[in-house]
Each structure stands twice: as C-alpha cells, then as structure tokens.
Design an enzyme around this catalytic site. Structure first.
Site, mmCIF file in Angstrom:
data_model
loop_
_atom_site.group_PDB
_atom_site.id
_atom_site.type_symbol
_atom_site.label_atom_id
_atom_site.label_comp_id
_atom_site.label_asym_id
_atom_site.label_seq_id
_atom_site.Cartn_x
_atom_site.Cartn_y
_atom_site.Cartn_z
ATOM 1 N N ARG A 15 0.646 -0.918 0.009
ATOM 2 C CA ARG A 15 0.173 0.102 0.039
ATOM 3 C C ARG A 15 0.889 1.368 -0.281
ATOM 4 O O ARG A 15 0.338 1.817 -0.235
ATOM 5 C CB ARG A 15 -0.850 -0.448 1.098
ATOM 6 N N GLY A 77 3.045 -14.745 6.708
ATOM 7 C CA GLY A 77 2.762 -14.447 8.272
ATOM 8 C C GLY A 77 3.878 -14.271 9.282
ATOM 9 O O GLY A 77 4.547 -14.357 9.569
#
Length: 465
Positions: A15, A77
């Site tokens: 992002r 993760g």
C-alpha cells in the site's frame, strides 16, 4: 528476568506503492526500523533479532550490527516470521517482546512498563492494548470478569457488542520466550490467507491453562502503524509534535511549532529562538542563544552559542560563536566560520575556513581556502579553486583586505595585512603588507556617445550640446 526483542521487518508494504521496503521510509528523519531499534536498545535487552524479508539486503544494511538479522524468504504470516528467530532465541529463558518495524512511535517508557508489568503478572503472554477513540478496523480485546484476555476479535468477526469495545490490540506482545516458540509450532495455516498468525498463539496458550493478560498504555497515538503514505504523514506529525514539545520544555522558543521541522537526533541549547519554516535535519547541534530565522535549513551541522542564521542553507558546516550567516547564504560541507565571522547575502562557502571576525558580505564564493582573522572580503570575490581536474587551496593572512571583484586563482598565498586592488585577477603570491594589482589601465574615449546606436535612438542631451 532476561529481556529479548524480535522486530518484524519483512513485509513489502504494497500500500506504500514504493520500490523501497516499507520499514525504510522515514519518520522524523530516520527509517522507521531505526526508530524501533532506538527504543529497543534503550530497553537494554540481552539480544535483539530483526526478521527481514522484502528488500532484505537494503534493510540489513541500515540495521548494521545493531541487531541479529534473520530472513523470512517466504511471506507466510507473522507467526512464521517469528519462527525464523528460533535458532537465535528458542532455548532462552526470559521474556520476549514482539515489535513491528512499521510502528515507530512507541516510547521507551511504554515498552519498559510493558516489560515490568509482564514480569510481575504471571502471564504467559501480555498484550499491549490501547483505548481507541474510534476502534474501527482494530482487533478488539475481549476480557473475562477477572480482567484476563479471553480473545482478540477482528473487526469483520466481531458481534455488535464486541464492536462497541474501545480497547484494541496494538500488535505488540511480551511472551514467556520458551512458551512463545512452543505455541508457534502448534499454529496452523487453516485460514483464507494460508498464513501462520501470531495471535493464534494466545488461544493455544489459554487452552493449555496459561494466563493471557493485557497492559493498557495511555497514549493511543503511539500505536500508529504505517501502511501507506497517509499514515506516514500522520506518524511524522505525531513525532514532530513530540520532538518540538520536548525542545520547548527544555527552554527553546519555537515561534510556530506546526511549521518547524526538527529531526529526532537534533540537539538544541536553551534560549535559542527558531522562527517559522525552519528545518533542522540529521545530527545537527544548535547551541544556546542562537537565532534561526524563517527559511533556514540546517543539515548535519554545528552552530555554536550566540550565532545567527538568517534564511540560509547549511550542510555539514560549522558556525562559530556569535557568527552571522545570511540572508541567502549557502554553507556547504567543511565550511568553517570562526567566532564572530560573517558570511552574508548570496555567499557560498565550501571546504574553507573564514577566520574570527572576518567578513565576506556579498555575492562571493570561498572554496578550498583558509582566511585568517579580521579579513574583509569585498563583494563579488571569487576563489577560483578548480582547474577542471583538481581542486587547489589558497591562504589569506590576518587583517588583509580583498578588494571587490577580486579573482584569486588558486593556489595563492596572500600574507598578513596585504591588499588586493578591486577588480584584480590574482595569480601570484602577495607578501605581507603589500598590494596586489592585476588589471589593465583604463582607457577613456572622448565623445564616444555619437558612435553608438544609442545616439541614433536618443540623440544628444542639451547639456552635452
């Protein structure tokens, strides 16, 4: 109890829309991961381990030898990332803090209190929480009647009652170190993302009969994570306010803190006055009773007590006590102004010393030179230091007078109390007490006006007829 810290710095940060790893974007003049390392080192842990991944080489270079570094080659993760540190920490007794390299605003006090609380609580894991004014998007902390953490519920999974909870997970934890790694081995990737999540260890430990607790910090702003450029700007604003407040509490006057930009490592003495739109970067040190006027930018420089910098730009320069600079001067690397020296408007100095009480007031360039004390350098003077291949050094003695529009073709030595005539081009040494004149004689052509095109345009004035 021994302390250990794991910093998670492996994420790509899509992002951010950047070629640079997310944790290397700067807040307060330093890469975010550097700020996290600063706070971590202040906690005096036995060991810090940073998990890198995306841009591993770049991130590792910034970290240097401040931390052990392990690499998460596949992004599977947070739980998987921490397992990369098992070879470094897995057999240690003590407590381990999990921090994020993209959450740079946690203070040393907050993290120290978290460690201390965990050490006395008997918890297997303590979650750092905060009271969010608007908890939307955060994981909610659900407690039982004894105050123990039952679970952390993500926004999308929360019931209306759980969504009303304002206590949220900051993403920072302290674990019993060995229980951290044993529980991580029981985490599965049975989820939509196919990843191993650190928060799953909380339920595993609670099911095993261990206590999961929480410590609530006071300032929610510290928990801000940076995932995009908007959050990056907000984090900079929070840290800028914190830094500016600290300087004001230490006796520095900031006329308008909202338009004053001071990096975290800058030092400033008391009774210094800083006007609006001033930028202080890097490892700059500003003394006491200094005045910095609007438009000044100083990078990695030292400004001694009582100096004044007026709308000027300094890079790796030194300004001595009570010296004055500007307006609109440019002091480049290795510029050194001694006590009460003056570099005035549109003056540039590089790799040169301007001696005590010497003045270079107007439209001049001083490069690769040593100027003595009490020297006056006239307007438009240029030290011609570069021959296209090499730089050359010149010296000007004490109490000399350099006339306006002098060109000093380095290397030249000008003795004490010597003079150069205005408009001269000096190519040879000038001994002490002598004058150097290097210009052609003036020739005056009488009645030349009539021979110019201007005469046809304007004619001759009545006075000249």
């Amino acid at each position: 109890m021994d302390r250990y810290i794991i910093i998670l710095a492996a994420g790509k940060g899509t992002r951010m829309k950047s070629d640079m790893p997310k944790v290397l974007h700067q807040v307060g003049g330093k890469a975010m991961v550097e700020l996290v390392l600063d706070a971590s080192e202040a906690l005096h842990p036995q060991k810090i381990v940073t998990v890198v991944g995306h841009g591993a080489e770049q991130v590792s270079t910034v970290i240097g030898d401040r931390s052990a570094v392990v690499e998460q080659k596949e992004q599977l993760g947070t739980g998987h990332a921490i397992l990369m540190a098992e070879d470094e920490l897995g057999d240690k007794d003590g407590m381990t803090l999990i921090a994020s390299g993209d959450a740079p605003l946690f203070t040393v006090d907050t993290l120290n209190h978290l460690f201390e609380y965990h050490a006395t609580s008997g918890n297997a894991v303590t979650v750092l929480t905060a009271k969010a004014p608007d908890p939307t998007g955060y994981g909610r902390i659900v407690r039982d009647e004894l105050g123990n953490v039952v679970r952390i519920v993500e926004q999308k999974d929360a019931t209306p009652a759980e969504q009303a909870i304002h206590e949220v997970n900051t993403g920072v934890y302290v674990f019993d170190n060995k229980l951290l790694f044993s529980s991580l081995h029981e985490v599965t990737n049975d989820n939509a993302q196919g990843e191993y999540y650190l928060p799953d260890t909380l339920e595993i430990l609670r099911t095993q009969g261990y206590t999961v607790g929480a410590y609530t910090m006071e300032d929610f702003d510290e928990s801000m994570g940076v995932n995009d450029r908007v959050a990056l700007s907000k984090a900079n604003a929070v840290l800028r306010e914190r830094v500016n407040k600290q300087h004001m509490q230490n006796g520095v006057t900031l006329i308008d803190p909202q338009t004053t930009y001071i990096d975290t490592d800058v030092q400033i003495g008391r009774d210094t006055v800083i006007e609006p739109n001033v930028v202080l970067k890097g490892h700059t040190v500003i003394g006491a009773n200094v005045h910095l006027t609007s438009g000044t930018q100083i990078v990695d420089s030292v400004v001694d007590d009582g100096a004044q910098i007026d709308a000027s730009h300094l890079e790796e320069a030194h300004v001595g006590p009570k010296a004055t600079v500007g307006p609109f001067a440019h002091l480049r690397p290795k510029a050194d102004l001694r006590e009460e020296a003056h570099a005035g408007n549109f003056v540039e100095v590089k790799n040169a010393t301007l001696g005590a009480r010497s003045k270079m007031g107007h439209l001049s360039y001083l490069g690769d030179a040593t100027v003595g004390e009490d020297v006056n350098i006239g307007a438009g003077t240029i030290f011609v230091n570069y021959d296209g291949v090499d730089k050359h050094h010149s010296n000007v003695g004490d109490r000399s007078f350099i006339g306006s529009n002098t060109k000093i073709i380095s290397p030249v030595n000008i003795g004490d109390e010597a003079v150069t005539a205005a408009g001269s081009t000096i190519t040879d040494d000038i001994p002490a007490h002598a004058m150097g004149i290097a210009r052609s004689r003036q020739t005056t052509k009488p009645d030349f006006w009539k021979r110019t095109p201007l005469f046809k345009k304007f004619g001759q004035s009545d006075d000249a007829k």
